[in-house]
Design a protein around this motif. Structure first.
Motif, mmCIF file in Angstrom:
data_model
loop_
_atom_site.group_PDB
_atom_site.id
_atom_site.type_symbol
_atom_site.label_atom_id
_atom_site.label_comp_id
_atom_site.label_asym_id
_atom_site.label_seq_id
_atom_site.Cartn_x
_atom_site.Cartn_y
_atom_site.Cartn_z
ATOM 1 N N LEU A 23 34.472 9.051 36.902
ATOM 2 C CA LEU A 23 35.615 9.763 37.390
ATOM 3 C C LEU A 23 36.915 9.492 36.351
ATOM 4 O O LEU A 23 37.813 10.686 36.376
ATOM 5 C CB LEU A 23 36.368 9.556 38.623
ATOM 6 C CG LEU A 23 35.088 10.017 39.690
ATOM 7 C CD1 LEU A 23 35.774 9.629 41.080
ATOM 8 C CD2 LEU A 23 35.255 11.541 39.889
ATOM 9 N N LYS A 24 37.119 8.593 35.780
ATOM 10 C CA LYS A 24 38.002 8.387 34.653
ATOM 11 C C LYS A 24 38.150 9.393 33.705
ATOM 12 O O LYS A 24 39.061 9.854 33.264
ATOM 13 C CB LYS A 24 37.912 6.932 34.251
ATOM 14 C CG LYS A 24 38.430 5.740 35.073
ATOM 15 C CD LYS A 24 38.305 4.384 34.340
ATOM 16 C CE LYS A 24 38.648 3.453 35.408
ATOM 17 N NZ LYS A 24 38.454 2.141 34.638
ATOM 18 N N GLY A 25 36.849 9.809 33.293
ATOM 19 C CA GLY A 25 36.985 10.873 32.179
ATOM 20 C C GLY A 25 37.319 11.926 32.673
ATOM 21 O O GLY A 25 37.996 12.945 32.183
ATOM 22 N N VAL A 26 36.834 12.442 34.026
ATOM 23 C CA VAL A 26 37.406 13.623 34.605
ATOM 24 C C VAL A 26 38.985 13.527 34.715
ATOM 25 O O VAL A 26 39.533 14.705 34.222
ATOM 26 C CB VAL A 26 37.009 13.821 36.093
ATOM 27 C CG1 VAL A 26 37.526 15.062 36.864
ATOM 28 C CG2 VAL A 26 35.354 13.624 36.194
ATOM 29 N N TRP A 27 39.623 12.689 35.140
ATOM 30 C CA TRP A 27 41.049 12.663 35.247
ATOM 31 C C TRP A 27 41.654 12.760 33.657
ATOM 32 O O TRP A 27 42.468 13.604 33.367
ATOM 33 C CB TRP A 27 41.347 11.293 35.790
ATOM 34 C CG TRP A 27 41.898 11.392 37.238
ATOM 35 C CD1 TRP A 27 43.142 11.097 37.713
ATOM 36 C CD2 TRP A 27 41.010 11.886 38.227
ATOM 37 N NE1 TRP A 27 43.044 11.469 39.090
ATOM 38 C CE2 TRP A 27 41.915 11.867 39.476
ATOM 39 C CE3 TRP A 27 39.718 12.192 38.278
ATOM 40 C CZ2 TRP A 27 41.465 12.239 40.543
ATOM 41 C CZ3 TRP A 27 39.312 12.492 39.705
ATOM 42 C CH2 TRP A 27 40.053 12.336 40.847
ATOM 43 N N GLU A 28 41.146 12.207 32.723
ATOM 44 C CA GLU A 28 41.372 12.289 31.420
ATOM 45 C C GLU A 28 41.369 13.695 30.710
ATOM 46 O O GLU A 28 42.072 14.201 30.068
ATOM 47 C CB GLU A 28 40.863 11.234 30.412
ATOM 48 C CG GLU A 28 41.139 9.863 30.673
ATOM 49 C CD GLU A 28 40.009 8.786 30.066
ATOM 50 O OE1 GLU A 28 39.136 9.338 29.309
ATOM 51 O OE2 GLU A 28 40.102 7.555 30.221
ATOM 52 N N ASN A 35 31.868 24.925 35.288
ATOM 53 C CA ASN A 35 30.807 24.408 34.041
ATOM 54 C C ASN A 35 31.259 23.170 33.107
ATOM 55 O O ASN A 35 31.325 23.477 31.963
ATOM 56 C CB ASN A 35 30.261 25.583 33.331
ATOM 57 C CG ASN A 35 29.074 25.372 32.608
ATOM 58 O OD1 ASN A 35 28.114 24.760 33.041
ATOM 59 N ND2 ASN A 35 28.826 26.126 31.515
ATOM 60 N N GLY A 36 31.784 22.544 33.723
ATOM 61 C CA GLY A 36 32.439 21.378 32.837
ATOM 62 C C GLY A 36 31.276 20.344 32.296
ATOM 63 O O GLY A 36 30.237 20.339 32.530
ATOM 64 N N LEU A 229 29.572 23.918 41.053
ATOM 65 C CA LEU A 229 29.431 22.625 41.353
ATOM 66 C C LEU A 229 30.897 21.982 40.613
ATOM 67 O O LEU A 229 30.892 22.295 39.266
ATOM 68 C CB LEU A 229 28.205 21.918 40.837
ATOM 69 C CG LEU A 229 28.331 20.625 41.406
ATOM 70 C CD1 LEU A 229 27.934 20.421 42.946
ATOM 71 C CD2 LEU A 229 26.988 19.751 40.818
ATOM 72 N N THR A 230 31.667 21.164 41.156
ATOM 73 C CA THR A 230 32.671 20.675 40.553
ATOM 74 C C THR A 230 32.301 19.436 39.856
ATOM 75 O O THR A 230 31.288 18.860 40.041
ATOM 76 C CB THR A 230 33.957 20.260 41.697
ATOM 77 O OG1 THR A 230 33.279 18.781 42.455
ATOM 78 C CG2 THR A 230 34.129 21.187 42.750
ATOM 79 N N GLU A 231 33.276 19.056 38.776
ATOM 80 C CA GLU A 231 33.126 17.944 38.212
ATOM 81 C C GLU A 231 33.042 16.475 38.955
ATOM 82 O O GLU A 231 32.373 15.707 38.759
ATOM 83 C CB GLU A 231 34.210 17.743 37.192
ATOM 84 C CG GLU A 231 34.094 18.513 36.026
ATOM 85 C CD GLU A 231 32.852 18.619 35.045
ATOM 86 O OE1 GLU A 231 33.246 17.663 34.114
ATOM 87 O OE2 GLU A 231 31.761 19.070 35.481
ATOM 88 N N VAL A 232 33.743 16.680 40.083
ATOM 89 C CA VAL A 232 33.836 15.490 40.989
ATOM 90 C C VAL A 232 32.370 15.169 41.783
ATOM 91 O O VAL A 232 31.983 13.993 41.586
ATOM 92 C CB VAL A 232 34.852 15.370 42.121
ATOM 93 C CG1 VAL A 232 34.888 14.432 43.080
ATOM 94 C CG2 VAL A 232 36.244 15.533 41.501
ATOM 95 N N HIS A 233 31.868 16.455 41.968
ATOM 96 C CA HIS A 233 30.413 16.143 42.633
ATOM 97 C C HIS A 233 29.414 15.894 41.490
ATOM 98 O O HIS A 233 28.559 15.065 41.781
ATOM 99 C CB HIS A 233 30.197 17.439 43.425
ATOM 100 C CG HIS A 233 31.061 17.713 44.506
ATOM 101 N ND1 HIS A 233 32.172 18.530 44.618
ATOM 102 C CD2 HIS A 233 30.550 17.484 45.877
ATOM 103 C CE1 HIS A 233 32.736 18.310 45.709
ATOM 104 N NE2 HIS A 233 31.803 17.860 46.798
ATOM 105 N N ALA A 234 29.575 16.495 40.210
ATOM 106 C CA ALA A 234 28.643 16.178 39.377
ATOM 107 C C ALA A 234 28.596 14.628 38.959
ATOM 108 O O ALA A 234 27.742 14.037 38.571
ATOM 109 C CB ALA A 234 28.829 17.003 38.231
#
Length: 361
Positions: A23-28, A35-36, A229-234
């Motif tokens: 998740l750190k990468g998602v926040w960054e 389609n992240g 689908l969200t990045e959080v779920h992925a």
């Protein structure tokens, strides 16, 4: 042994710190959806792990079925099973198609291929079988029927990640397979699903439908909707995928231990796997009568053990949703079937306790 209540299932989850690290990468990056990079990575990793040609991950398994119907441009009657979760029928109806129920095989609990052809009319456009509890349908017979009558095949493969037929993932069969990545499944993204196909053009179409019909140039080229689908779920899916083999193997061991403990009990029937290999994701038992089932369920509940009546009642009896069509086998089985608790953290002693209660009645 845990003092907590034992429910029919609980999610298999990677260690929290491993999920947080992803998740750190998602926040960054500040990219949460559409389609992240993690969605794309999850698709590639699942294609590689399961040996799939193309997979489009989506927000849930119900949307996956709807997208499959829409991508194949179906309008008309779709032959399906009454022994399933209501989402199968909901998706058909939401896409303006009509569900036609074909009764089930009393042993496999899957759609009975011998009964399909009698239901085909000039309005029939597709067959939508369900791999019930991950048990493979007779994919070859169904494919032959579909080819003979020029019909599409969409598999509701919500339960089927980890199941196989002739050494291939069960998700590879049909024009499209729609699977689930819901919290209750062997591999989960909390909420999620996917469409699997062997056709590159169809995969591209599914990806357009997932994002409102946009193509790569952001032009709206067809009717679509929001299935992203969200990045959080992925991220959760990627964290959990690392433990997929362990979860699958554990489920098989626990399934087989249940069989060992319950084999000698009179009046208990197990689901029959006639083709391929199941993923052992559920453990259903079928009693001789509903009265016997209710007695067992009550005794288990009294001991804080909560199995579930999958699938009860038979969907063809939901007369507020569908017109009634008689399916006597499904209606009968649905009254007598109970799924026992089965999940990664279920302890051997807990399985023994469950089986001791069942055998004592």
């Amino acid at each position: 042994m845990s003092d907590n209540k034992i429910f029919v299932t609980q999610p298999s989850l990677a260690p929290l710190e491993e999920y947080v690290e992803i998740l750190k990468g998602v926040w960054e990056r500040g990219i949460l959806t559409h389609n992240g990079p993690l969605v794309q990575q999850l698709e590639k990793d699942l294609e590689s792990k399961l040996n799939l040609d193309y997979m489009t991950v989506v927000s849930n398994g119900t949307i996956a079925i709807q997208m499959a119907i829409k991508a194949l441009e179906l309008k008309g009657e779709i032959i399906t099973t009454p022994f399933t979760w209501v989402a199968t029928v909901s998706a058909i109806k939401w896409e303006d198609c009509t569900p036609v129920f074909c009764d089930i095989d009393p042993d496999t609990l899957n759609i009975d291929p011998a009964k399909i052809e009698a239901l085909i009319t000039d309005k029939t456009v597709a067959i939508m079988p369900v791999h019930v509890f991950g048990n493979p349908c007779d994919v070859e017979t169904i494919a032959a029927i579909a080819q003979k009558h020029n019909l599409k095949v969409i598999y509701d493969a919500a339960h089927a990640i980890g199941s196989s037929y002739e050494g291939r993932s069960l998700l590879n069969y049909g024009d499209i397979s729609a699977t689930s990545l819901h919290a209750t499944k062997l591999l989960n993204t909390a909420e999620g699903g996917g469409c699997i196909t062997t056709n590159a053009a169809l995969d591209a179409k599914l990806k357009r439908i997932r994002f409102f019909g946009h193509d790569e140039n952001k032009d709206v080229v067809e009717d679509g909707f929001n299935g992203k689908l969200t990045e959080v779920h992925a991220a959760l899916g990627l964290a959990n995928l690392k433990y997929y083999d362990e979860v699958l193997e554990d489920r098989k061991k626990k399934y087989q231990y249940y069989r060992e403990l319950l084999n000698c009990i009179e009046g208990v029937q197990f689901q029959d796997v006639k083709v391929g290999e199941t993923n052992y994701s559920y453990f259903p038992i079928i009693f001789e009568s509903e009265e016997q089932l209710l007695k067992v369920e009550k005794a288990l509940n009294t001991s804080d053990i909560f199995p579930r009546r999958y699938f009860y009642p038979s969907i063809n009896t939901y007369t507020k949703v569908v017109a009634y069509q008689a399916c006597p086998v499904s209606e009968d089985i649905s009254k007598r079937i109970l799924c026992l608790p089965l999940f990664l953290n279920l302890e051997k002693e807990e399985q023994e306790k469950i089986c001791k209660i069942i055998s004592s009645l």
